[in-house]
Scaffold this motif. Structure first.
Motif, PDB file in Angstrom:
ATOM      1  N   CYS A  39       2.229  -1.446   6.230  1.00 24.23           N
ATOM      2  CA  CYS A  39       2.781  -0.167   6.082  1.00 24.23           C
ATOM      3  C   CYS A  39       3.345   0.516   4.429  1.00 24.23           C
ATOM      4  CB  CYS A  39       4.608  -0.428   6.189  1.00 24.23           C
ATOM      5  SG  CYS A  39       5.689   1.512   6.421  1.00 24.23           S
ATOM      6  N   LEU A  40       2.904  -0.740   3.683  1.00 22.74           N
ATOM      7  CA  LEU A  40       3.329  -0.141   1.943  1.00 22.74           C
ATOM      8  C   LEU A  40       1.496  -0.033   2.075  1.00 22.74           C
ATOM      9  CD1 LEU A  40       5.064  -3.062   0.682  1.00 22.74           C
ATOM     10  CD2 LEU A  40       6.041  -0.234   0.697  1.00 22.74           C
ATOM     11  N   ARG A  41       0.697  -0.495   2.570  1.00 24.22           N
ATOM     12  CA  ARG A  41      -0.778  -0.495   2.412  1.00 24.22           C
ATOM     13  C   ARG A  41      -0.887   0.835   2.683  1.00 24.22           C
ATOM     14  NH1 ARG A  41      -3.336  -3.960   0.374  1.00 24.22           N
ATOM     15  NH2 ARG A  41      -3.098  -6.408   0.160  1.00 24.22           N
ATOM     16  N   LYS A  42      -0.832   1.454   4.409  1.00 24.45           N
ATOM     17  CA  LYS A  42      -0.697   3.073   4.380  1.00 24.45           C
ATOM     18  C   LYS A  42       0.053   3.841   3.547  1.00 24.45           C
ATOM     19  CE  LYS A  42      -0.826   5.256   8.916  1.00 24.45           C
ATOM     20  NZ  LYS A  42      -0.293   5.062  10.127  1.00 24.45           N
ATOM     21  N   LEU A  43       0.712   3.392   3.392  1.00 25.12           N
ATOM     22  CA  LEU A  43       2.229   4.843   2.536  1.00 25.12           C
ATOM     23  C   LEU A  43       1.318   4.876   1.139  1.00 25.12           C
ATOM     24  CD1 LEU A  43       4.894   6.289   2.601  1.00 25.12           C
ATOM     25  CD2 LEU A  43       5.560   4.528   1.734  1.00 25.12           C
ATOM     26  N   TYR A  44       0.834   4.094   0.577  1.00 24.48           N
ATOM     27  CA  TYR A  44       0.530   4.255  -1.167  1.00 24.48           C
ATOM     28  C   TYR A  44      -0.762   3.873  -1.191  1.00 24.48           C
ATOM     29  CZ  TYR A  44       5.349   3.455  -2.218  1.00 24.48           C
ATOM     30  OH  TYR A  44       6.501   3.912  -2.619  1.00 24.48           O
ATOM     31  N   GLN A  45      -1.611   4.276  -0.089  1.00 19.86           N
ATOM     32  CA  GLN A  45      -3.417   4.075   0.392  1.00 19.86           C
ATOM     33  C   GLN A  45      -3.668   4.739  -0.837  1.00 19.86           C
ATOM     34  OE1 GLN A  45      -4.274   5.077   3.768  1.00 19.86           O
ATOM     35  NE2 GLN A  45      -3.964   6.807   3.972  1.00 19.86           N
ATOM     36  N   ALA A  46      -3.002   6.341  -1.184  1.00 21.01           N
ATOM     37  CA  ALA A  46      -3.652   7.145  -1.971  1.00 21.01           C
ATOM     38  C   ALA A  46      -2.900   6.832  -3.747  1.00 21.01           C
ATOM     39  CB  ALA A  46      -3.175   8.553  -2.292  1.00 21.01           C
ATOM     40  N   LYS A  47      -2.170   5.958  -3.448  1.00 21.39           N
ATOM     41  CA  LYS A  47      -1.825   5.421  -5.393  1.00 21.39           C
ATOM     42  C   LYS A  47      -2.080   4.136  -5.656  1.00 21.39           C
ATOM     43  CE  LYS A  47       1.605   8.383  -4.782  1.00 21.39           C
ATOM     44  NZ  LYS A  47       2.461   9.587  -5.939  1.00 21.39           N
ATOM     45  N   PRO A  48      -3.454   4.172  -6.185  1.00 20.23           N
ATOM     46  CA  PRO A  48      -3.982   2.884  -6.873  1.00 20.23           C
ATOM     47  C   PRO A  48      -3.045   1.580  -7.795  1.00 20.23           C
ATOM     48  CG  PRO A  48      -5.800   4.042  -7.357  1.00 20.23           C
ATOM     49  CD  PRO A  48      -4.442   5.188  -6.690  1.00 20.23           C
ATOM     50  N   GLU A  49      -2.222   2.541  -8.046  1.00 28.62           N
ATOM     51  CA  GLU A  49      -1.185   1.316  -9.137  1.00 28.62           C
ATOM     52  C   GLU A  49       0.035   0.179  -8.538  1.00 28.62           C
ATOM     53  OE1 GLU A  49       0.837   5.796  -9.047  1.00 28.62           O
ATOM     54  OE2 GLU A  49      -1.993   4.799  -9.431  1.00 28.62           O
ATOM     55  N   ILE A  50      -0.191   1.318  -7.604  1.00 30.71           N
ATOM     56  CA  ILE A  50       1.407   0.427  -6.467  1.00 30.71           C
ATOM     57  C   ILE A  50       0.230  -0.256  -5.306  1.00 30.71           C
ATOM     58  CG2 ILE A  50       2.786   0.853  -4.644  1.00 30.71           C
ATOM     59  CD1 ILE A  50       3.246   3.934  -6.106  1.00 30.71           C
ATOM     60  N   ARG A  51      -0.874  -0.297  -5.293  1.00 31.20           N
ATOM     61  CA  ARG A  51      -1.683  -0.790  -4.353  1.00 31.20           C
ATOM     62  C   ARG A  51      -2.080  -2.410  -5.390  1.00 31.20           C
ATOM     63  NH1 ARG A  51      -4.662   0.665   0.364  1.00 31.20           N
ATOM     64  NH2 ARG A  51      -5.127  -1.585  -0.263  1.00 31.20           N
TER      65      ARG A  51
END
Length: 71
Positions: free
Chosen positions: A48-60
């Motif tokens: 879920c987190l990977r999908k939610l933050y797919q456009a946020k490389p710093e969070i990934r």
């Protein structure tokens, strides 16, 4: 769902799931910690987190960072 909370729980789960239940009380302590941390939900939460933050490389990166692993 907060990434920092997920990372902290993952560290706890990695620690407790790697522990040796050398006697019954220790086994109960381990089982309690794993249940309290919700370790059985981690993989679903990670997806879920990977999908939610797919456009946020710093969070990934925080999700992927090997320093988040016990070891």
């Amino acid at each position: 769902m907060e990434v920092a909370s997920y990372v902290e729980r993952r560290r706890g789960c990695n620690h407790w799931e790697g522990e040796d239940a050398y006697d019954a009380p220790r086994g109960r302590d381990i089982a309690t910690a794993i249940k309290t941390l919700g370790c059985e939900r981690l993989h679903a939460e990670e997806r879920c987190l990977r999908k939610l933050y797919q456009a946020k490389p710093e969070i990934r990166k925080a999700i992927d960072d090997p320093k988040n692993e016990d070891g």
